[in-house]
Design a protein around this motif. Sequence first.
Motif, PDB file in Angstrom:
ATOM      1  N   GLN A   1     -11.591 -11.620  10.064  1.00 49.96           N
ATOM      2  CA  GLN A   1     -12.785 -12.013  10.807  1.00 49.96           C
ATOM      3  C   GLN A   1     -12.491 -12.806  12.075  1.00 49.96           C
ATOM      4  O   GLN A   1     -13.409 -13.096  12.839  1.00 49.96           O
ATOM      5  N   GLY A   2     -11.238 -13.200  12.271  1.00 52.72           N
ATOM      6  CA  GLY A   2     -10.882 -13.920  13.499  1.00 52.72           C
ATOM      7  C   GLY A   2     -11.361 -15.361  13.535  1.00 52.72           C
ATOM      8  O   GLY A   2     -11.480 -15.935  14.616  1.00 52.72           O
ATOM      9  N   ILE A   3     -11.647 -15.952  12.368  1.00 49.18           N
ATOM     10  CA  ILE A   3     -12.035 -17.361  12.325  1.00 49.18           C
ATOM     11  C   ILE A   3     -11.048 -18.121  11.439  1.00 49.18           C
ATOM     12  O   ILE A   3     -10.491 -17.566  10.490  1.00 49.18           O
ATOM     13  N   VAL A   4     -10.829 -19.379  11.787  1.00 48.85           N
ATOM     14  CA  VAL A   4      -9.901 -20.214  11.042  1.00 48.85           C
ATOM     15  C   VAL A   4     -10.707 -21.139  10.134  1.00 48.85           C
ATOM     16  O   VAL A   4     -11.520 -21.927  10.623  1.00 48.85           O
ATOM     17  N   LEU A   5     -10.487 -21.019   8.826  1.00 47.91           N
ATOM     18  CA  LEU A   5     -11.092 -21.934   7.858  1.00 47.91           C
ATOM     19  C   LEU A   5      -9.965 -22.846   7.378  1.00 47.91           C
ATOM     20  O   LEU A   5      -8.958 -22.372   6.872  1.00 47.91           O
ATOM     21  N   LYS A   6     -10.147 -24.165   7.561  1.00 49.69           N
ATOM     22  CA  LYS A   6      -9.058 -25.091   7.283  1.00 49.69           C
ATOM     23  C   LYS A   6      -9.184 -25.772   5.928  1.00 49.69           C
ATOM     24  O   LYS A   6      -8.444 -25.476   5.004  1.00 49.69           O
ATOM     25  N   ARG A   7     -10.099 -26.713   5.829  1.00 49.54           N
ATOM     26  CA  ARG A   7     -10.204 -27.532   4.630  1.00 49.54           C
ATOM     27  C   ARG A   7     -11.667 -27.773   4.288  1.00 49.54           C
ATOM     28  O   ARG A   7     -12.514 -27.732   5.162  1.00 49.54           O
ATOM     29  N   GLY A   8     -11.936 -28.069   3.025  1.00 48.85           N
ATOM     30  CA  GLY A   8     -13.295 -28.377   2.607  1.00 48.85           C
ATOM     31  C   GLY A   8     -13.326 -28.874   1.181  1.00 48.85           C
ATOM     32  O   GLY A   8     -12.305 -28.892   0.498  1.00 48.85           O
ATOM     33  N   ASP A   9     -14.503 -29.267   0.746  1.00 49.64           N
ATOM     34  CA  ASP A   9     -14.645 -29.779  -0.615  1.00 49.64           C
ATOM     35  C   ASP A   9     -15.136 -28.716  -1.593  1.00 49.64           C
ATOM     36  O   ASP A   9     -15.401 -29.004  -2.752  1.00 49.64           O
ATOM     37  N   GLY A  10     -15.275 -27.470  -1.147  1.00 48.31           N
ATOM     38  CA  GLY A  10     -15.694 -26.382  -2.018  1.00 48.31           C
ATOM     39  C   GLY A  10     -17.194 -26.191  -2.124  1.00 48.31           C
ATOM     40  O   GLY A  10     -17.654 -25.287  -2.795  1.00 48.31           O
ATOM     41  N   HIS A  11     -17.974 -27.032  -1.433  1.00 50.26           N
ATOM     42  CA  HIS A  11     -19.434 -26.900  -1.491  1.00 50.26           C
ATOM     43  C   HIS A  11     -19.990 -26.059  -0.344  1.00 50.26           C
ATOM     44  O   HIS A  11     -21.190 -25.774  -0.326  1.00 50.26           O
ATOM     45  N   ILE A  12     -19.140 -25.672   0.604  1.00 50.01           N
ATOM     46  CA  ILE A  12     -19.528 -24.760   1.680  1.00 50.01           C
ATOM     47  C   ILE A  12     -18.467 -23.662   1.693  1.00 50.01           C
ATOM     48  O   ILE A  12     -17.305 -23.918   1.998  1.00 50.01           O
ATOM     49  N   VAL A  13     -18.864 -22.446   1.333  1.00 49.54           N
ATOM     50  CA  VAL A  13     -17.907 -21.345   1.258  1.00 49.54           C
ATOM     51  C   VAL A  13     -18.401 -20.140   2.057  1.00 49.54           C
ATOM     52  O   VAL A  13     -19.597 -19.858   2.097  1.00 49.54           O
TER      53      VAL A  13
ATOM     54  N   CYS B   1     -21.693 -16.479   7.835  1.00 50.44           N
ATOM     55  CA  CYS B   1     -22.592 -17.069   6.846  1.00 50.44           C
ATOM     56  C   CYS B   1     -21.819 -17.839   5.785  1.00 50.44           C
ATOM     57  O   CYS B   1     -20.684 -17.505   5.446  1.00 50.44           O
ATOM     58  N   PHE B   2     -22.502 -18.870   5.275  1.00 52.18           N
ATOM     59  CA  PHE B   2     -21.909 -19.734   4.267  1.00 52.18           C
ATOM     60  C   PHE B   2     -22.906 -19.981   3.140  1.00 52.18           C
ATOM     61  O   PHE B   2     -24.092 -20.165   3.393  1.00 52.18           O
ATOM     62  N   GLU B   3     -22.399 -19.998   1.915  1.00 52.81           N
ATOM     63  CA  GLU B   3     -23.169 -20.437   0.751  1.00 52.81           C
ATOM     64  C   GLU B   3     -22.930 -21.932   0.618  1.00 52.81           C
ATOM     65  O   GLU B   3     -21.796 -22.399   0.724  1.00 52.81           O
ATOM     66  N   VAL B   4     -23.996 -22.687   0.379  1.00 56.12           N
ATOM     67  CA  VAL B   4     -23.896 -24.136   0.247  1.00 56.12           C
ATOM     68  C   VAL B   4     -24.389 -24.527  -1.142  1.00 56.12           C
ATOM     69  O   VAL B   4     -25.453 -24.084  -1.576  1.00 56.12           O
ATOM     70  N   THR B   5     -23.610 -25.367  -1.830  1.00 57.04           N
ATOM     71  CA  THR B   5     -23.971 -25.829  -3.171  1.00 57.04           C
ATOM     72  C   THR B   5     -23.782 -27.337  -3.264  1.00 57.04           C
ATOM     73  O   THR B   5     -23.166 -27.942  -2.394  1.00 57.04           O
ATOM     74  N   GLY B   6     -24.291 -27.931  -4.320  1.00 59.64           N
ATOM     75  CA  GLY B   6     -24.122 -29.363  -4.528  1.00 59.64           C
ATOM     76  C   GLY B   6     -25.074 -30.179  -3.666  1.00 59.64           C
ATOM     77  O   GLY B   6     -25.910 -29.646  -2.947  1.00 59.64           O
ATOM     78  N   ASP B   7     -24.930 -31.486  -3.748  1.00 64.76           N
ATOM     79  CA  ASP B   7     -25.787 -32.374  -2.963  1.00 64.76           C
ATOM     80  C   ASP B   7     -25.288 -32.551  -1.539  1.00 64.76           C
ATOM     81  O   ASP B   7     -26.061 -32.873  -0.641  1.00 64.76           O
ATOM     82  N   SER B   8     -23.987 -32.366  -1.332  1.00 70.20           N
ATOM     83  CA  SER B   8     -23.418 -32.487   0.013  1.00 70.20           C
ATOM     84  C   SER B   8     -22.147 -31.662   0.073  1.00 70.20           C
ATOM     85  O   SER B   8     -21.581 -31.299  -0.956  1.00 70.20           O
ATOM     86  N   GLY B   9     -21.700 -31.379   1.284  1.00 71.28           N
ATOM     87  CA  GLY B   9     -20.483 -30.603   1.446  1.00 71.28           C
ATOM     88  C   GLY B   9     -19.907 -30.757   2.838  1.00 71.28           C
ATOM     89  O   GLY B   9     -20.593 -31.220   3.755  1.00 71.28           O
ATOM     90  N   TRP B  10     -18.639 -30.360   2.988  1.00 71.03           N
ATOM     91  CA  TRP B  10     -18.005 -30.379   4.305  1.00 71.03           C
ATOM     92  C   TRP B  10     -16.961 -29.274   4.376  1.00 71.03           C
ATOM     93  O   TRP B  10     -16.389 -28.872   3.370  1.00 71.03           O
ATOM     94  N   LEU B  11     -16.768 -28.774   5.567  1.00 74.82           N
ATOM     95  CA  LEU B  11     -15.788 -27.721   5.807  1.00 74.82           C
ATOM     96  C   LEU B  11     -15.310 -27.832   7.244  1.00 74.82           C
ATOM     97  O   LEU B  11     -16.129 -27.935   8.162  1.00 74.82           O
ATOM     98  N   THR B  12     -13.997 -27.828   7.435  1.00 71.85           N
ATOM     99  CA  THR B  12     -13.437 -27.812   8.784  1.00 71.85           C
ATOM    100  C   THR B  12     -12.967 -26.397   9.093  1.00 71.85           C
ATOM    101  O   THR B  12     -12.534 -25.657   8.205  1.00 71.85           O
ATOM    102  N   MET B  13     -13.054 -26.030  10.369  1.00 69.27           N
ATOM    103  CA  MET B  13     -12.786 -24.650  10.765  1.00 69.27           C
ATOM    104  C   MET B  13     -12.566 -24.568  12.259  1.00 69.27           C
ATOM    105  O   MET B  13     -12.637 -25.584  12.957  1.00 69.27           O
ATOM    106  N   GLU B  14     -12.387 -23.368  12.755  1.00 67.74           N
ATOM    107  CA  GLU B  14     -12.392 -23.065  14.182  1.00 67.74           C
ATOM    108  C   GLU B  14     -13.118 -21.739  14.368  1.00 67.74           C
ATOM    109  O   GLU B  14     -12.582 -20.684  14.054  1.00 67.74           O
ATOM    110  N   ILE B  15     -14.358 -21.836  14.837  1.00 64.25           N
ATOM    111  CA  ILE B  15     -15.130 -20.636  15.160  1.00 64.25           C
ATOM    112  C   ILE B  15     -15.432 -20.729  16.654  1.00 64.25           C
ATOM    113  O   ILE B  15     -16.149 -21.623  17.096  1.00 64.25           O
TER     114      ILE B  15
END
Length: 181
Positions: free
Chosen positions: A77-89, A111-125
């Motif tokens: 997909q040409g996007i960089v997904l780096k790190r996250g807590d698993g609540h944004i996939v 698009c991202f699925e979001v779960t839990g009360d909070s979440g974080w994800l680092t990336m490069e889009i």
Amino acid sequence: MKSRARIGAAWLTGRFLARTAAAAAVAGALAAAVVAAGAGGQAEGVDTSVRAVADEAPGYAVEDFAYPQADKVLEEQGIVLKRGDGHIVLAACEPGTGQLEVYSREALSVCFEVTGDSGWLTMEIPSVYGVKTNEYATEVDLTVGEEETSVDVPANSWKAVGESADEQGRPHMLVEIRTSK
């Protein structure tokens, strides 16, 4: 009568002590055999398979929060997904499913699925111009050159971000998403 009771009690106490001494002697012999086997020698008739299993025990698992299969996502997909807590996939975009959507000129719709009360994800889009949120309030961090921008996007809304919100129309890179209910 009292002497018989004393003799009976003494006999029971002696019997108890004899059994305890015998059990201690057996335990001591077993301990000596295990120590001898552990010191490099093998005691006759002692099973050392317990020692071999302990030597092969797995190490500790340490979570580094790295995004799983990020190299595959970059290739496809040409996007960089780096790190996250698993609540944004990352998810396949499906209309009407309540996904968090990021719009980019280069990656189109991500698009991202979001779960839990909070979440974080680092990336490069790259070249992001809009974000459509779901039931989560969302904060996105973008960069352009050395400049960093943070934008709050209310729950269940669409907001122009990045180059569509920039007076100069510069291409912005989405670097982080944070969500909360």
